[in-house]
Write a protein that holds these residues in place. Structure first.
Motif, PDB file in Angstrom:
ATOM      1  N   MET A 153       0.813  -1.219   0.000  1.00 50.70           N
ATOM      2  CA  MET A 153       0.000   0.000   0.000  1.00 50.70           C
ATOM      3  C   MET A 153       0.843   1.263   0.000  1.00 50.70           C
ATOM      4  O   MET A 153       0.443   2.287  -0.543  1.00 50.70           O
ATOM      5  CB  MET A 153      -0.927   0.015   1.221  1.00 50.70           C
ATOM      6  N   ASN A 185      -5.798   0.377  11.158  1.00 45.89           N
ATOM      7  CA  ASN A 185      -6.899   1.256  10.768  1.00 45.89           C
ATOM      8  C   ASN A 185      -7.296   2.226  11.856  1.00 45.89           C
ATOM      9  O   ASN A 185      -8.431   2.231  12.331  1.00 45.89           O
ATOM     10  CB  ASN A 185      -8.132   0.434  10.372  1.00 45.89           C
ATOM     11  N   THR A 209       2.322   9.564  -0.926  1.00 48.19           N
ATOM     12  CA  THR A 209       1.955   8.316  -0.259  1.00 48.19           C
ATOM     13  C   THR A 209       0.943   8.583   0.847  1.00 48.19           C
ATOM     14  O   THR A 209      -0.071   7.888   0.963  1.00 48.19           O
ATOM     15  CB  THR A 209       3.211   7.655   0.348  1.00 48.19           C
ATOM     16  N   ARG A 212      -2.381   9.343  -0.677  1.00 50.88           N
ATOM     17  CA  ARG A 212      -3.047   8.163  -1.226  1.00 50.88           C
ATOM     18  C   ARG A 212      -3.637   7.315  -0.105  1.00 50.88           C
ATOM     19  O   ARG A 212      -4.790   6.869  -0.170  1.00 50.88           O
ATOM     20  CB  ARG A 212      -2.031   7.345  -2.041  1.00 50.88           C
ATOM     21  N   VAL A 213      -2.834   7.132   0.924  1.00 52.89           N
ATOM     22  CA  VAL A 213      -3.294   6.338   2.064  1.00 52.89           C
ATOM     23  C   VAL A 213      -4.529   6.976   2.684  1.00 52.89           C
ATOM     24  O   VAL A 213      -5.505   6.313   3.015  1.00 52.89           O
ATOM     25  CB  VAL A 213      -2.155   6.223   3.095  1.00 52.89           C
ATOM     26  N   GLN A 215      -6.713   8.903   1.217  1.00 55.59           N
ATOM     27  CA  GLN A 215      -7.882   8.722   0.360  1.00 55.59           C
ATOM     28  C   GLN A 215      -8.401   7.296   0.428  1.00 55.59           C
ATOM     29  O   GLN A 215      -9.596   7.045   0.417  1.00 55.59           O
ATOM     30  CB  GLN A 215      -7.537   9.100  -1.085  1.00 55.59           C
ATOM     31  N   MET A 216      -7.458   6.341   0.519  1.00 58.37           N
ATOM     32  CA  MET A 216      -7.864   4.939   0.566  1.00 58.37           C
ATOM     33  C   MET A 216      -8.632   4.621   1.837  1.00 58.37           C
ATOM     34  O   MET A 216      -9.600   3.881   1.821  1.00 58.37           O
ATOM     35  CB  MET A 216      -6.620   4.054   0.502  1.00 58.37           C
ATOM     36  N   LEU A 217      -8.169   5.164   2.963  1.00 58.64           N
ATOM     37  CA  LEU A 217      -8.715   4.762   4.249  1.00 58.64           C
ATOM     38  C   LEU A 217      -9.703   5.768   4.823  1.00 58.64           C
ATOM     39  O   LEU A 217     -10.425   5.450   5.752  1.00 58.64           O
ATOM     40  CB  LEU A 217      -7.583   4.556   5.259  1.00 58.64           C
TER      41      LEU A 217
END
Ligand code: ATP
Ligand code: MG
Lengths: 340, 347
Positions: A153, A185, A209, A212-213, A215-217
């Motif tokens: 990730m 999380n 990074t 992105r993380v 946005q992902m979580l």
């Protein structure tokens, strides 16, 4: 404030900090590193905390994480995470909350990994400690897969798994720290100046990074730093700190388009620009001894628009527009109504 | 992976090279130094014999015979080569004081006692000292422990010999009288009880332990403080490291942090120190051995010096140097297992 709403809506506050004070005890008197700060953070929001070196950003973060080390101590305040005041929790309760709810991407990422432990062990230990006994226990294979997934990730190759920290580059270590931070999380990640020790290219990559993380979580974050340009890309709101106090807090575009506190204006002006060549604005002027702040406004010694009032009365925070609050006497009469 | 293997072989080769160089240099020095000294060892011995017995018949003949026998008439280069060859077979010559006995047999008898005593006491000192030091520095150590430990460190400031004598006096001379017991709590001298046949039997092993307690205690008492203070300093340094900060933020259990983050990192420089003290394994406990009449290398050297028994002194010196070099070699080889930052590939 509407007290009747009991359903947590998407915009409930994840974190509320009230009147937090953290002082360091020194022979010459207490250093008021964080001197009564208030702010809140909504679910899923990212807040940038900026200010010059030594203004108390890291100390504020440690205050929120309940990790203030001697000679520092929390003098007063409330830190409510999802309504629970962390200052009143027992050590054991707090330990369980750590990382599962509140993770940290540390300031000195270069030295933040244990030199005598392999990378996977350092991610694994946090997973193992916070595993509640019972059905949701992961098998060794599941843990391994989870760690590999985390590494992927953040864009790290799998071979990192078995390595020791000294075998990684600075940017890689930084990303290991990011991977570690998202392992459980958490609801809130505090990233302390996670990019300043790295070169510019790596800085951007690491910032991406993080973005992105995020946005992902959809995790809430507090990002600490002094690179305003970088901040503009990744945060929703910015809190500007000066000498232990938050002097202005507003949405990113308001900070950039309409900086209101004289110190914020100074910060924005000093961002180097490619388009026009302006003389670099050095933040000159006297600064006060952090152990004995002057009465009145803390910025008075450097403020271009200082008045007599500033030398005797500390300014209150004025809400000059929806979600832009400024602690400066110049805005005394521009307060908008607090109700939305 | 062959590259990695090659690197390891190179590393091993280099360390072995240094080891052999050390041993060779010391052997050469041991060969040269007595020959540089004025006078003739044989003549000196005869002189001593005549002093003791008044008169030695045919002294000249004896000297000549012995010179021939010890090869002292050959050119130095031949002597040197033969000497090295003998050393290689651990043939260290004959003792002069207890003549028909060979030096290697005498050392062979003494060495295990010294190595055993040293190994046990060095390891015990290391473990106790570092444990105490870690407790002193750890933030979560109960207060009363932190208050109780420092007074025990006064032993660090008394000479080891004195501690040995004091222990001997209390536990072997006095205490049983005060307590009204007939026999001393701990034996006065030696490494095992009289009349016991050395071997793998319970009475023998228990007797060895019983005899070893006082010597080991006297060494541990005097030395653990150094380890404790060093460890305490290292722990405090580690406490301020960035990774400790992260460890606390991670919400790991306090004991887990203590062991895996603090002690594990703080102990690294201590292990270098352990290597150095393991180097003194063979020669370090001379005084303690003498006080407890422990039949090890210390007592052997002491007796040899008193008798001017040069072959024994030389042989024992040589073995001590070989022992030290071996200890250093082993530590060099094992260190990368403990500190991953030092790898076999690096320099
Ligand atoms: N252990 C300490 N003892 C005494 N004073 C301290 C200690 N740690 C920090 N301070 C003081 O507290 C103030 C705030 O420090 P802090 O580290 O929070 O600043 P910062 O905003 O994070 O700075 P930077 O951008 O350089 O990281 C500084 O004036 C600093 O000198
Ligand atoms: Mg900081």
């Amino acid at each position: 404030m509407n007290t009747k709403v009991s359903q947590p809506s998407p915009t409930t506050n994840l974190l509320e900090v009230k009147d937090l004070r953290v002082y360091y005890e020194t022979p010459g008197g207490d250093i008021l590193a964080v001197d009564s700060i208030d702010f809140e953070l909504k679910e899923g929001e990212t807040l940038g905390l900026v200010g010059e070196s030594g203004c108390g950003k890291s100390t504020a973060a440690m205050g929120i994480l309940q990790l203030v080390q001697p000679p520092g101590r929390i003098v007063s305040g409330e830190v409510r995470l999802q309504g629970k005041d962390l200052l009143t929790l027992s050590e054991g309760k707090m330990r369980q909350l750590r990382w599962s709810k509140l993770a940290l991407i540390p300031q000195g990422a270069m030295n933040s990994l244990n030199p005598t432990m392999r990378i996977y062990r350092q991610i694994q230990d946090v997973i193992l400690t916070h595993q509640t006994t019972g059905s949701d226990k992961l098998s060794a294979d599941q843990i391994k897969n989870r760690i590999l997934e985390l590494l992927r990730m953040v864009g790290l190759p799998e071979r990192i798994y078995q390595m020791y920290p000294h075998e990684l580059s600075g940017g890689m270590k930084q990303r290991v720290c990011i991977a570690m931070a998202i392992a459980l999380n958490p609801s809130l990640i505090i990233a302390d100046e996670s990019t300043s020790a790295l070169d510019v290219v790596v800085q951007r990559v690491v910032a991406q990074t993080i973005l992105r993380v995020k946005q992902m979580l959809g995790v809430s974050m507090i990002i600490i730093g002094h690179d305003m340009g970088l901040m503009a890309q990744i945060v929703d709101r910015i809190a500007v700190m000066y000498a232990g106090k938050i002097v202005e807090i507003a949405a990113v575009r308001d900070i950039f388009n309409n900086p209101s506190h004289p110190y914020t204006q100074l910060l924005i002006e000093s961002i180097p620009s490619l388009k026009e060549q302006k003389p670099l604005k050095v933040t000159e002027g006297l600064t006060h001894d952090p152990r004995h702040p002057p009465p009145g406004c803390i910025f008075q010694l450097r403020c271009p628009i200082v008045t007599d009032q500033c030398r005797s009365i500390a300014p209150k925070a004025h809400l000059i527009r929806v979600e832009q609050s400024v602690a400066c006497h110049a805005y005394e009469n521009t307060d908008v109504a607090r109700t939305v | 992976m062959t590259g990695k293997l090659d690197d390891r072989i190179t590393f091993l080769g280099r360390k072995l090279g240094v080891f052999l160089l050390t041993v060779w240099t010391s052997a050469t020095l041991i060969f040269i130094i007595p020959r540089l000294a004025p006078g003739d060892p044989i003549a000196a011995m005869i002189a001593r014999m005549s002093q003791q017995s008044g008169y030695v018949e045919n002294a000249d003949k004896i000297i000549e015979g012995w010179r021939e026998r010890f090869g002292l008439n050959d050119p130095p280069s031949i002597q040197y080569v033969r000497y090295l060859g003998n050393l290689f077979h651990f043939d260290l010559g004959y003792s002069m004081a207890s003549f028909p006995a060979t030096v290697s047999v005498m050392i062979g008898r003494a060495l295990p006692w010294t190595v055993g005593l040293s190994l046990v006491s060095i390891l015990a000192t290391f473990l106790i000292g570092n444990f105490v030091g870690a407790l002193l520095a750890w933030q979560k150590t109960p207060r009363w422990i932190k208050l109780c430990i420092p007074p025990t460190m006064i032993f660090t400031s008394i000479p080891g010999m004195l501690a040995a004598v004091a222990l001997l006096y209390i536990f072997s001379f006095q205490l049983h009288r005060w307590l009204g017991l007939s026999a001393p709590l701990f034996p006065l001298r030696g490494a095992y009880g009289r009349g016991l046949e050395p071997g793998v039997s319970w009475p023998f092993i228990l007797s060895v332990i019983h005899h070893g307690i006082l010597p080991v205690t006297s060494i541990v008492l005097v030395r653990f403080g150094y380890w404790a203070l060093g460890m305490r300093g290292m722990m405090i340094t580690v406490e301020g490291e960035d990774y400790m900060h992260l460890a606390r933020a991670k919400g790991l259990r306090p004991f887990y942090i203590l062991y895996h983050y603090m002690i594990r990192n703080a102990i690294l420089p201590q292990i270098t120190g352990l290597a150095l003290s393991l180097g003194t394994m063979v020669g370090g406990q001379v005084l303690v051995e003498i006080i407890f009449s422990y039949p090890g290398m210390g007592t052997l050297i002491y007796t040899a010096v008193r008798n001017q028994d040069f072959p024994v002194i030389q042989g024992a010196t040589f073995i001590i140097i070989v022992g030290t070099a071996t200890a250093v070699l082993l530590i060099d080889l094992l260190y990368p297992l403990i500190d991953p930052r030092i790898s076999h590939q690096g320099k």
